[in-house]
Scaffold this motif. Sequence first.
Motif, PDB file in Angstrom:
ATOM      1  N   GLY A  74       0.811  -1.227   0.000  1.00  0.00           N
ATOM      2  CA  GLY A  74       0.000   0.000   0.000  1.00  0.00           C
ATOM      3  C   GLY A  74       0.836   1.264   0.000  1.00  0.00           C
ATOM      4  N   VAL A  75       2.031   1.194  -0.589  1.00  0.00           N
ATOM      5  CA  VAL A  75       2.943   2.348  -0.594  1.00  0.00           C
ATOM      6  C   VAL A  75       2.890   3.037  -1.970  1.00  0.00           C
ATOM      7  N   PRO A  76       2.500   4.326  -2.025  1.00  0.00           N
ATOM      8  CA  PRO A  76       2.471   5.034  -3.307  1.00  0.00           C
ATOM      9  C   PRO A  76       3.882   5.201  -3.891  1.00  0.00           C
ATOM     10  N   MET A  77       3.947   5.350  -5.207  1.00  0.00           N
ATOM     11  CA  MET A  77       5.257   5.397  -5.874  1.00  0.00           C
ATOM     12  C   MET A  77       5.529   6.714  -6.590  1.00  0.00           C
ATOM     13  N   ILE A  78       6.817   7.119  -6.595  1.00  0.00           N
ATOM     14  CA  ILE A  78       7.273   8.134  -7.566  1.00  0.00           C
ATOM     15  C   ILE A  78       8.062   7.340  -8.587  1.00  0.00           C
ATOM     16  N   CYS A  79       7.635   7.437  -9.841  1.00  0.00           N
ATOM     17  CA  CYS A  79       8.161   6.533 -10.857  1.00  0.00           C
ATOM     18  C   CYS A  79       9.267   7.186 -11.682  1.00  0.00           C
ATOM     19  N   TYR A  80      10.366   6.470 -11.788  1.00  0.00           N
ATOM     20  CA  TYR A  80      11.467   6.931 -12.627  1.00  0.00           C
ATOM     21  C   TYR A  80      11.988   5.748 -13.455  1.00  0.00           C
ATOM     22  N   PRO A  81      11.196   5.368 -14.496  1.00  0.00           N
ATOM     23  CA  PRO A  81      11.556   4.178 -15.272  1.00  0.00           C
ATOM     24  C   PRO A  81      12.697   4.441 -16.235  1.00  0.00           C
ATOM     25  N   PHE A  82      13.486   3.407 -16.504  1.00  0.00           N
ATOM     26  CA  PHE A  82      14.595   3.536 -17.446  1.00  0.00           C
ATOM     27  C   PHE A  82      14.300   2.744 -18.730  1.00  0.00           C
ATOM     28  N   LEU A  83      14.190   1.429 -18.605  1.00  0.00           N
ATOM     29  CA  LEU A  83      14.259   0.541 -19.769  1.00  0.00           C
ATOM     30  C   LEU A  83      13.234  -0.589 -19.704  1.00  0.00           C
ATOM     31  N   TYR A  84      13.272  -1.429 -20.730  1.00  0.00           N
ATOM     32  CA  TYR A  84      12.480  -2.664 -20.833  1.00  0.00           C
ATOM     33  C   TYR A  84      11.003  -2.400 -20.551  1.00  0.00           C
ATOM     34  N   ASP A  85      10.452  -3.145 -19.550  1.00  0.00           N
ATOM     35  CA  ASP A  85       9.038  -3.006 -19.230  1.00  0.00           C
ATOM     36  C   ASP A  85       8.751  -1.787 -18.344  1.00  0.00           C
ATOM     37  N   GLN A  86       9.792  -1.155 -17.824  1.00  0.00           N
ATOM     38  CA  GLN A  86       9.573  -0.134 -16.786  1.00  0.00           C
ATOM     39  C   GLN A  86       8.701   1.055 -17.240  1.00  0.00           C
ATOM     40  N   PRO A  87       8.891   1.613 -18.461  1.00  0.00           N
ATOM     41  CA  PRO A  87       8.015   2.720 -18.877  1.00  0.00           C
ATOM     42  C   PRO A  87       6.538   2.291 -18.951  1.00  0.00           C
ATOM     43  N   THR A  88       6.302   1.048 -19.352  1.00  0.00           N
ATOM     44  CA  THR A  88       4.921   0.555 -19.456  1.00  0.00           C
ATOM     45  C   THR A  88       4.336   0.325 -18.065  1.00  0.00           C
ATOM     46  N   ASN A  89       5.175  -0.176 -17.153  1.00  0.00           N
ATOM     47  CA  ASN A  89       4.710  -0.361 -15.771  1.00  0.00           C
ATOM     48  C   ASN A  89       4.334   0.991 -15.152  1.00  0.00           C
ATOM     49  N   ARG A  90       5.112   2.018 -15.486  1.00  0.00           N
ATOM     50  CA  ARG A  90       4.812   3.370 -14.980  1.00  0.00           C
ATOM     51  C   ARG A  90       3.422   3.802 -15.413  1.00  0.00           C
ATOM     52  N   LYS A  91       3.112   3.529 -16.688  1.00  0.00           N
ATOM     53  CA  LYS A  91       1.793   3.916 -17.223  1.00  0.00           C
ATOM     54  C   LYS A  91       0.684   3.263 -16.390  1.00  0.00           C
ATOM     55  N   LEU A  92       0.862   1.976 -16.066  1.00  0.00           N
ATOM     56  CA  LEU A  92      -0.158   1.284 -15.278  1.00  0.00           C
ATOM     57  C   LEU A  92      -0.318   1.940 -13.911  1.00  0.00           C
TER      58      LEU A  92
END
Length: 484
Positions: free
Chosen positions: A383-401
């Motif tokens: 239950g911890v909110p995130m600040i997203c800083y994606p780099f590569l692979y699936d990470q940008p798509t995970n950020r979108k979710l």
Amino acid sequence: MAEIHRKPHAIMISVPYQGHINPFLNLALKIASNGFSITFVHFEFVHHRLSKAHHCNKTHVDIFSQARESGLEIRYTTISDGFPLEYDRNANFEEYWGWILREFPARVDEFVGKIIQSDPYLVHFLVADTVFSWPATIAEKYNLVNVSLWTQPALVFTLGYHLDLLRENGHFPCKDNIDEEVNYVPGIKSISTRDLISVVKESEQGQYSMVESVHMGFDQVKKADFILHNTVYELEAETLSALNKYQPNYAIGPVNFFKNLPSYTVSKSLWSESDCTQWLESKPPSSVLYVSFGSFVLTSRQVIEEIAYGLLLSEVNFIWVVREGILSSGDTNIMPDGYEDEVKDKGLIIPWCNQIRVLSNPAIGGFLTHNGWNSTIESMWCGVPMICYPFLYDQPTNRKLVVDDWKCGISLCDGTISVDRKEVAEKIKSFMSGAASKSLRQEANKVKTILHHALEVDGSSQGYFDRFIKDLKEKIHSTITSIE
Ligand code: UDP
């Protein structure tokens, strides 16, 4: 005939990265707990690295021998990838993946062949990482039921599954800085090209082996008998329903939190307690930002510096897992000179921790993350909110979710990798205590409830797991009967 009276037996093998190994281990324990026998295969170099890691309480060998003591049938063995133990696989990523793609399959073939030769009725099914380029070929050759484990969200799977559609629509390869809508992939209402998996981006096309590997992996998975997803149906219902029109998919996650396994989990037992707990206990509830960019991401000194000073300027308490190999330059001296002295009691900088335990601590109020899928799902579980800083692979798509769909996080920067310390400080401050922080926490708690419920006896993931076991048994039975 004799084999029908034995426990059905699987060979399980994952790619050699932490974010894949943990789900595989937990799945192995869960499948074994359901009356199956498992041969769990680690890459030899992973086995050595894990065995000598000084912060390990238990190695995988210990975990499996404990599992055997509690009645589970799990064998543990290793396979060599063909490189010496000391070979730097991260620094030589392109060469390494080229080899894994082209040369490693023959080793797997020989390895599986030997096991089967020693006892032709021993192996019934294969559970392999979707990322590999060989599972369907091997399963077909040895007449094994083919189970694919996808360790990332279904949205990412769907993009890989429909690479042909992306190509037809001019989005594979995709220009790096364009923002166009992708609305033609079954199960995805709409996604911006900015949020696509990085392997489709034009700038990534130099990474031939990784791009080819994704291609081959998705060609192979189309022949799998069953596809398991480390996600939850309620979170990705539309995507999963669309996928089910092609093959049987089962959303069984979050795999790292399976219930009723022997009284430990890999994630909890693998890494020892550090002095984090004591430090966290001295801080008020929800006041600390946990910062970690996973086990593999490579970045620049400048990015680390801007984040480091942004954290200081924000005046927020933080725990930062600073992994030695994070700089793409290969330097091991990562933090700016004198930084730790400036931090004083505001922050704790550590090389590794038990992430799930840290995220579960009431003092943690947020997670600055690269959005590796395991970190993302662990944060949501707690239950911890995130600040997203994606780099590569699936990470940008995970950020979108996380940011756009589930609304339990914000982006550190909008669609760019460059960071500025003042902006970092502002973002962190408002994330931890600004007006939006309350609603982020509420959304994070909603997602947490969905994840926890999915693993309850009447939850969707437990339901899909039970159905998978039933379908698997039937398939094994029909495969055995057909070869008799
Ligand atoms: N992890 C951990 N301690 C740390 C940092 C990471 O236990 O200090 C674990 C984390 O809990 C997660 C995994 O390592 O399960 C990282 O996986 P993820 O998919 O988030 O990122 P990757 O390392 O694959 O990029």
